[in-house]
Scaffold this motif. Structure first.
Motif, PDB file in Angstrom:
ATOM      1  N   GLU A 236       0.866  -1.183   0.000  1.00  0.00           N
ATOM      2  CA  GLU A 236       0.000   0.000   0.000  1.00  0.00           C
ATOM      3  C   GLU A 236       0.898   1.228   0.000  1.00  0.00           C
ATOM      4  OE1 GLU A 236      -3.894   1.545   2.458  1.00  0.00           O
ATOM      5  OE2 GLU A 236      -2.598   0.037   3.325  1.00  0.00           O
ATOM      6  N   LYS A 237       0.659   2.133  -0.907  1.00  0.00           N
ATOM      7  CA  LYS A 237       1.494   3.326  -0.999  1.00  0.00           C
ATOM      8  C   LYS A 237       0.815   4.474  -0.278  1.00  0.00           C
ATOM      9  CE  LYS A 237       4.010   2.036  -4.970  1.00  0.00           C
ATOM     10  NZ  LYS A 237       5.138   2.425  -5.658  1.00  0.00           N
ATOM     11  N   PHE A 238       1.575   5.119   0.600  1.00  0.00           N
ATOM     12  CA  PHE A 238       1.078   6.273   1.325  1.00  0.00           C
ATOM     13  C   PHE A 238       1.906   7.471   0.925  1.00  0.00           C
ATOM     14  CE2 PHE A 238      -0.547   2.973   4.065  1.00  0.00           C
ATOM     15  CZ  PHE A 238      -1.790   3.475   4.416  1.00  0.00           C
ATOM     16  N   TYR A 239       1.268   8.573   0.778  1.00  0.00           N
ATOM     17  CA  TYR A 239       1.969   9.804   0.474  1.00  0.00           C
ATOM     18  C   TYR A 239       1.575  10.818   1.532  1.00  0.00           C
ATOM     19  CZ  TYR A 239       2.914   7.510  -3.888  1.00  0.00           C
ATOM     20  OH  TYR A 239       3.348   6.610  -4.818  1.00  0.00           O
ATOM     21  N   PRO A 240       2.515  11.625   1.980  1.00  0.00           N
ATOM     22  CA  PRO A 240       2.205  12.547   3.076  1.00  0.00           C
ATOM     23  C   PRO A 240       1.062  13.499   2.754  1.00  0.00           C
ATOM     24  CG  PRO A 240       4.366  13.006   2.121  1.00  0.00           C
ATOM     25  CD  PRO A 240       3.878  11.744   1.504  1.00  0.00           C
ATOM     26  N   GLU A 241       0.855  13.792   1.486  1.00  0.00           N
ATOM     27  CA  GLU A 241      -0.201  14.729   1.109  1.00  0.00           C
ATOM     28  C   GLU A 241      -1.593  14.152   1.372  1.00  0.00           C
ATOM     29  OE1 GLU A 241       2.084  13.496  -1.226  1.00  0.00           O
ATOM     30  OE2 GLU A 241       3.516  15.115  -1.004  1.00  0.00           O
ATOM     31  N   LYS A 242      -1.707  12.823   1.518  1.00  0.00           N
ATOM     32  CA  LYS A 242      -3.005  12.165   1.638  1.00  0.00           C
ATOM     33  C   LYS A 242      -3.517  12.088   3.074  1.00  0.00           C
ATOM     34  CE  LYS A 242      -3.037  10.817  -2.733  1.00  0.00           C
ATOM     35  NZ  LYS A 242      -3.745  11.533  -3.704  1.00  0.00           N
ATOM     36  N   ILE A 243      -2.672  12.361   4.065  1.00  0.00           N
ATOM     37  CA  ILE A 243      -3.109  12.277   5.456  1.00  0.00           C
ATOM     38  C   ILE A 243      -2.683  13.534   6.199  1.00  0.00           C
ATOM     39  CG2 ILE A 243      -3.020   9.750   5.507  1.00  0.00           C
ATOM     40  CD1 ILE A 243      -0.365   9.973   6.917  1.00  0.00           C
ATOM     41  N   ARG A 244      -3.232  13.703   7.406  1.00  0.00           N
ATOM     42  CA  ARG A 244      -2.909  14.898   8.199  1.00  0.00           C
ATOM     43  C   ARG A 244      -1.430  14.885   8.555  1.00  0.00           C
ATOM     44  NH1 ARG A 244      -6.339  17.266  13.190  1.00  0.00           N
ATOM     45  NH2 ARG A 244      -4.997  19.048  13.576  1.00  0.00           N
ATOM     46  N   ASN A 245      -0.747  15.934   8.189  1.00  0.00           N
ATOM     47  CA  ASN A 245       0.694  15.985   8.403  1.00  0.00           C
ATOM     48  C   ASN A 245       1.130  17.435   8.535  1.00  0.00           C
ATOM     49  OD1 ASN A 245       1.901  17.135   5.780  1.00  0.00           O
ATOM     50  ND2 ASN A 245       0.406  15.652   5.061  1.00  0.00           N
ATOM     51  N   LYS A 246       2.401  17.600   8.833  1.00  0.00           N
ATOM     52  CA  LYS A 246       3.008  18.930   8.865  1.00  0.00           C
ATOM     53  C   LYS A 246       4.272  18.871   8.037  1.00  0.00           C
ATOM     54  CE  LYS A 246       4.512  22.853  11.382  1.00  0.00           C
ATOM     55  NZ  LYS A 246       4.423  23.818  10.328  1.00  0.00           N
ATOM     56  N   LYS A 247       4.345  19.743   7.045  1.00  0.00           N
ATOM     57  CA  LYS A 247       5.570  19.899   6.255  1.00  0.00           C
ATOM     58  C   LYS A 247       6.487  20.795   7.074  1.00  0.00           C
ATOM     59  CE  LYS A 247       7.096  21.505   1.738  1.00  0.00           C
ATOM     60  NZ  LYS A 247       6.628  22.104   0.472  1.00  0.00           N
ATOM     61  N   CYS A 248       7.705  20.336   7.312  1.00  0.00           N
ATOM     62  CA  CYS A 248       8.630  21.046   8.192  1.00  0.00           C
ATOM     63  C   CYS A 248       9.994  21.189   7.539  1.00  0.00           C
ATOM     64  CB  CYS A 248       8.837  20.256   9.487  1.00  0.00           C
ATOM     65  SG  CYS A 248       7.358  19.829  10.374  1.00  0.00           S
ATOM     66  N   ILE A 249      10.736  22.149   8.027  1.00  0.00           N
ATOM     67  CA  ILE A 249      12.156  22.231   7.716  1.00  0.00           C
ATOM     68  C   ILE A 249      12.881  21.584   8.886  1.00  0.00           C
ATOM     69  CG2 ILE A 249      14.134  23.743   7.282  1.00  0.00           C
ATOM     70  CD1 ILE A 249      12.075  23.770   5.034  1.00  0.00           C
ATOM     71  N   ALA A 250      13.755  20.637   8.558  1.00  0.00           N
ATOM     72  CA  ALA A 250      14.468  19.886   9.580  1.00  0.00           C
ATOM     73  C   ALA A 250      15.958  20.189   9.528  1.00  0.00           C
ATOM     74  CB  ALA A 250      14.245  18.395   9.383  1.00  0.00           C
ATOM     75  N   ILE A 251      16.558  20.216  10.691  1.00  0.00           N
ATOM     76  CA  ILE A 251      18.013  20.304  10.833  1.00  0.00           C
ATOM     77  C   ILE A 251      18.523  18.876  11.036  1.00  0.00           C
ATOM     78  CG2 ILE A 251      19.910  21.125  12.281  1.00  0.00           C
ATOM     79  CD1 ILE A 251      18.016  23.331  13.276  1.00  0.00           C
ATOM     80  N   TRP A 252      19.550  18.495  10.321  1.00  0.00           N
ATOM     81  CA  TRP A 252      20.173  17.175  10.476  1.00  0.00           C
ATOM     82  C   TRP A 252      21.358  17.347  11.420  1.00  0.00           C
ATOM     83  CZ3 TRP A 252      18.979  12.588   7.491  1.00  0.00           C
ATOM     84  CH2 TRP A 252      17.820  12.746   6.739  1.00  0.00           C
ATOM     85  N   ASP A 253      21.328  16.657  12.563  1.00  0.00           N
ATOM     86  CA  ASP A 253      22.314  16.866  13.618  1.00  0.00           C
ATOM     87  C   ASP A 253      22.913  15.537  14.067  1.00  0.00           C
ATOM     88  OD1 ASP A 253      23.807  17.593  15.815  1.00  0.00           O
ATOM     89  OD2 ASP A 253      22.198  18.684  16.811  1.00  0.00           O
ATOM     90  N   THR A 254      24.147  15.257  13.648  1.00  0.00           N
ATOM     91  CA  THR A 254      24.802  14.012  14.032  1.00  0.00           C
ATOM     92  C   THR A 254      25.188  14.005  15.508  1.00  0.00           C
ATOM     93  OG1 THR A 254      26.974  14.846  13.366  1.00  0.00           O
ATOM     94  CG2 THR A 254      25.714  13.601  11.715  1.00  0.00           C
ATOM     95  N   GLY A 255      25.080  15.137  16.177  1.00  0.00           N
ATOM     96  CA  GLY A 255      25.360  15.199  17.614  1.00  0.00           C
ATOM     97  C   GLY A 255      24.148  14.893  18.469  1.00  0.00           C
ATOM     98  N   ALA A 256      22.985  14.731  17.841  1.00  0.00           N
ATOM     99  CA  ALA A 256      21.757  14.430  18.581  1.00  0.00           C
ATOM    100  C   ALA A 256      21.481  12.934  18.509  1.00  0.00           C
ATOM    101  CB  ALA A 256      20.581  15.205  17.996  1.00  0.00           C
TER     102      ALA A 256
END
Length: 192
Positions: free
Chosen positions: A36-56
């Motif tokens: 079953e293919k799910f796409y974020p646009e099809k369900i309740r979601n939040k589009k966000c800007i994420a920081i990638w942190d190898t120290g976390a």
């Protein structure tokens, strides 16, 4: 059995980046059904800007994401951060990365992200470890790339590019003509 590998690359044309960032989608946790293919646009979601942190160690989401996705706490955790330690709510979420890979049932903690007006998610090693992650700064431009699942060991010591010569541009000496083409000596032009 063939496993589909998905990848994305972000480059930062403004030069060497101090922060690695990308878009992600956050939604409540669910287990997708096989084929079953799910796409974020099809369900309740939040589009966000994420920081990638190898120290976390783990992924963190802002209170704004919790509210907009109507997330319910699944537990609490003691988290360590720059200000010491604190207790915070945890949530189970699914995270869609730009390569359309969905990380399922990621246990995230709610946190205060300093630049919350610019970023809502801090991607930690719990997600980064799910694939191959590399950062380069060739020609003064930062590029980071990620693919999932991991398909090889990237080791620049064991696997150098022997057939590719490495060239380093020679910096002009003080009395050399300036490389900008002004006709002046380097020390009187760009070398000041």
């Amino acid at each position: 059995m063939t496993i589909e590998t998905r990848a994305f690359t972000n480059s930062f044309n403004e030069g060497i980046a101090n922060v690695l960032k990308s878009e992600v989608f956050i939604t409540h946790s669910f287990i997708p059904q096989k084929n079953e293919k799910f796409y974020p646009e099809k369900i309740r979601n939040k589009k966000c800007i994420a920081i990638w942190d190898t120290g976390a160690t783990n992924t963190v989401i802002s209170g704004r994401v919790v509210k907009e996705c109507d997330l319910k706490p699944t537990g609490v955790a003691v988290v360590k951060h720059g200000g010491g330690k604190s207790t915070t709510n945890t949530y189970l979420v699914n995270v869609w990365l730009p390569n359309k890979v969905m990380m399922v049932n990621v246990r995230v903690s709610e946190g205060i992200i300093e630049e919350e007006d610019m970023f809502d998610v801090l991607i930690g090693m719990d997600i980064i470890n799910g694939g191959d992650f590399a950062v380069t700064n060739k020609n003064g431009i930062t590029v980071f790339t990620y693919r999932s699942p991991s398909v090889e060991c990237i080791d620049f010591v064991k696997n150098p590019y022997k057939d590719m010569p490495i060239t380093v541009e020679k910096k002009p000496e003080r009395n050399d003509p300036c490389p900008c083409g002004s006709g002046k000596k380097y020390k009187k032009c760009c070398g000041k």
